[in-house]
Write an enzyme that holds these catalytic residues in place. Sequence first.
Site, PDB file in Angstrom:
ATOM      1  CG  HIS A  12     -54.098  46.378  50.139  1.00 30.61           C
ATOM      2  ND1 HIS A  12     -53.588  45.613  51.164  1.00 30.61           N
ATOM      3  CD2 HIS A  12     -53.723  45.767  48.988  1.00 30.61           C
ATOM      4  CE1 HIS A  12     -52.932  44.582  50.649  1.00 30.61           C
ATOM      5  NE2 HIS A  12     -52.998  44.657  49.341  1.00 30.61           N
ATOM      6  CG  MET A  22     -51.771  36.509  48.918  1.00 30.10           C
ATOM      7  SD  MET A  22     -52.336  38.222  48.823  1.00 30.10           S
ATOM      8  CE  MET A  22     -52.500  38.427  47.034  1.00 30.10           C
ATOM      9  CG  ASP A  26     -50.937  45.212  46.294  1.00 27.15           C
ATOM     10  OD1 ASP A  26     -50.763  44.408  47.234  1.00 27.15           O
ATOM     11  OD2 ASP A  26     -52.037  45.381  45.737  1.00 27.15           O
ATOM     12  CG  MET A  66     -46.032  43.852  43.478  1.00 27.06           C
ATOM     13  SD  MET A  66     -47.004  43.370  42.035  1.00 27.06           S
ATOM     14  CE  MET A  66     -48.600  44.008  42.493  1.00 27.06           C
ATOM     15  CG  HIS A  69     -49.376  42.724  50.104  1.00 26.38           C
ATOM     16  ND1 HIS A  69     -50.249  42.213  49.171  1.00 26.38           N
ATOM     17  CD2 HIS A  69     -48.587  41.680  50.492  1.00 26.38           C
ATOM     18  CE1 HIS A  69     -50.007  40.929  49.006  1.00 26.38           C
ATOM     19  NE2 HIS A  69     -48.999  40.587  49.795  1.00 26.38           N
ATOM     20  CG  MET A  72     -46.903  40.941  47.219  1.00 25.69           C
ATOM     21  SD  MET A  72     -48.106  40.843  45.885  1.00 25.69           S
ATOM     22  CE  MET A  72     -48.767  42.487  45.955  1.00 25.69           C
ATOM     23  CB  SER A  98     -56.377  46.790  45.808  1.00 18.75           C
ATOM     24  OG  SER A  98     -55.129  46.576  45.195  1.00 18.75           O
ATOM     25  CG  ASP A 113     -55.100  41.125  48.201  1.00 16.22           C
ATOM     26  OD1 ASP A 113     -55.813  41.428  47.228  1.00 16.22           O
ATOM     27  OD2 ASP A 113     -53.940  41.541  48.348  1.00 16.22           O
TER      28      ASP A 113
END
Length: 216
Positions: free
Chosen positions: A33, A137, A35, A37, A66, A68, A8, A173
């Site tokens: 990975h 998650m 993220d 957001m 990912h 979000m 991550s 995750d």
Amino acid sequence: MDKLLCPSMMCADFSNLKKDTQELDQAGVDIFHMDIMDGRFVPNFGMGLQDFELVRSVTDKPLDVHLMIQEPSKYVEKFADLGADIIYIHPEADQQAARTLAMIQQKGKKAGIAINPGTSVETILDLLFLVDYVMVMTVNPGFAGQQYLAYTDSKIEKLVGLSKIHHFKVMVDGAISPEKVAQLSKNGVTGFVLGTSALFGKAGTYQEILTELRKY
């Protein structure tokens, strides 16, 4: 099946992101990975476009993104064009999740859904034939360093069973420790997003840590 080890990058050293990415690449990670957001779907902001572009420029390994974020369909094309290989959306944040997943596949990318701890398997059954990956998650999304939520284990078990019918990979995750890698890989989980519980800030080189995790 070989397990997929996915650092991550939100947990990486941002002052040396290029060097960290190179070291992880050389250590043999499977997927980076990323993220993203928006401060709305989750109460935090994650990595930016520039971070994504930097990691993409340094490695040929697959990158997942990912999302979000609310209305992820607005960003699918952007990240596909920047070189994402796998794009995860949250069905909780998308009124037209099936259409967005089809859009991801039309861009030639692998489609994934990520589901929050409070989202039941029953609510996503109709999407499972559209996806290549389902990421459970195991913490509430948005922050690193949380405790693993044990009640997600039954959901993981159900999805492992369904993966044999629909042929998607089950990923996890959130607070994934070496013990969780050992337990969940025995239970049929394929991929593990690794943060501060198993990889970053731990004793030993990335190579040593990953070699150890692959033994489980």
